[in-house]
Design a protein around this motif. Structure first.
Motif: not given
Length: 395
Positions: A128-134, A182-186, A315-318, A325-326
């Motif tokens: 949920a946090l990944v999707l929200y931050l993305a 997750i927060v730091i990386v995103m 992710g790199i090529h998206a 970000l996801v």
């Protein structure tokens, strides 16, 4: 659906399926002897893990082939998913207040028992946090200009902070650290200057190190009966405190030593027979190292890192920042869980109860991770379809 099937990324699909199958085998192997000694059927946990795996693969297939990516970018979907995960975390705190130690497992109130399955809200909260931050960072793409970074990131930072606070109260320090990563990386890959991101990471690392150092030196009496404190001290002095919490780490060392390079054979571990507590969960890698050897365990970890690299590559090529970000967020979950688990098994990090992705026993983790992999494969297939259509239009 046919198009997506034709454009599947097998660099992600094959490692994922191999890890799930290996996880079922290892859960059966690591749990069968203990179950038999205690009067249960030896295949109980192995069968349960297989059932979890079937359901997880079903969800994985649904997310990969049947759902459109636009659903995951929808404001209402993100809000509902995030809201439900926060409510589940809050429910755990209420459960802890009213039931206390009766609801605790290994010192933490982290599960909701539905009889058929135990749900671990933290696992849902990670995705949920990944999707929200993305979603949030994609909507603010390009707005992280000098002087406005703190202002733009304050809302997601506060929300993530509340989520981490609820997890700390369980208490689950390992889960809190995963959410923080997750927060730091995103934040780092969304346009925030790298220098600020690195400084933030260093500040957190130094703060955690100082806190741990202070606790060890102070040795406060009010913490000495805490399960988490005993785990920390067992990490510092495993052999001296073998009878008071250090047994897991000591027997993990014995298991790895017994296995040597090539192992004693699948199913032949001695440490899983009552010496290594709960060998089918967070210390399943130690059993694997004893049975298939250090080389076999390294092969499993290599497969995990290959999966992570393949997700990162998508992710790199998206083209879409949301998609990228996801992918980075999912990679962070798998990497951090692997890091904490391997670090604990080797005695390099404190034991936090973090399980090994796809391998350790548990339905919540496997189901959420499988859903995440399905989402990444959906992104990868759409990227391939888009590039193919662009190539056709050019000609």
């Amino acid at each position: 659906m046919r198009q997506k099937f034709q454009h599947l990324d097998y660099k992600i699909l094959v490692p994922y399926l191999l890890l799930v199958v290996f996880g079922i085998i290892m859960v059966y192997s690591a749990s069968s002897d203990i179950l038999l000694v205690n009067g249960f059927k030896p295949a109980t946990y192995g069968i349960k893990q297989a059932i979890y795996a079937v359901f997880a693969v079903f969800l994985f297939a649904a997310v990969t082939f049947l759902l459109r990516l636009e659903i995951f970018k929808n404001t209402k979907f993100v809000a509902w998913f995030l809201g439900i995960s926060m409510m589940l975390l809050l429910y755990l705190i209420i459960l802890k207040i009213f039931k206390g130690s009766d609801a605790a497992v290994n010192g933490a109130v982290g599960w909701i028992d539905l009889k058929v399955i135990k749900i671990q809200p933290l696992e849902i909260a990670k995705l949920a946090l990944v999707l929200y931050l993305a979603y949030y960072l994609d909507r603010h793409d390009g707005s992280f200009n000098q002087g406005y970074i703190i202002q733009n990131l304050s809302r997601p930072a506060i929300l993530a902070g509340v989520m981490m606070f609820l997890v700390v109260l369980e208490p689950d320090l390992g889960g809190t650290a995963i959410l923080a990563m997750i927060v730091i990386v995103m934040f780092s890959v969304s346009g925030v200057p790298a220098k600020k991101a690195v400084l933030c990471l260093l500040a957190i690392a130094i703060g955690v190190f100082f806190l741990v150092f202070l606790i060890i030196k102070w040795n406060p009496k009010f913490l000495q009966d805490s399960y988490q404190y005993r785990r920390l001290m067992s990490f510092m002095h495993p052999f001296e405190l073998e009878q008071k919490g250090g047994a897991q780490l000591v027997n993990s060392y014995y298991a790895i030593h017994n296995g040597g390079l090539f192992g004693v054979g699948l199913g032949n571990s001695m440490q899983k027979r009552g010496y290594l507590p709960e060998p089918y969960t967070d210390f399943i890698l130690a059993v694997a190292a004893e049975e298939i050897g250090v080389i076999g365990a390294l092969a499993v970890l290599a497969l995990l890192f290959y999966l992570m690299w393949s997700i990162m590559d998508v992710g790199i090529h998206a083209e879409s920042q949301f998609d990228a970000l996801v992918c980075f967020g999912v990679t962070t979950i798998i990497f951090t869980e692997t890091l904490f688990n391997v670090g604990a098994v080797l005695g390099l990090l404190p034991i936090t109860g973090v399980t090994l992705p796809f391998i350790s026993y548990g339905g919540s983790s496997l189901i959420v991770l499988s859903t995440s992999i399905g989402l990444v494969l959906n992104i990868a297939a759409n990227e391939r379809i888009r590039k193919e259509e662009e190539a056709i239009n050019e000609h």
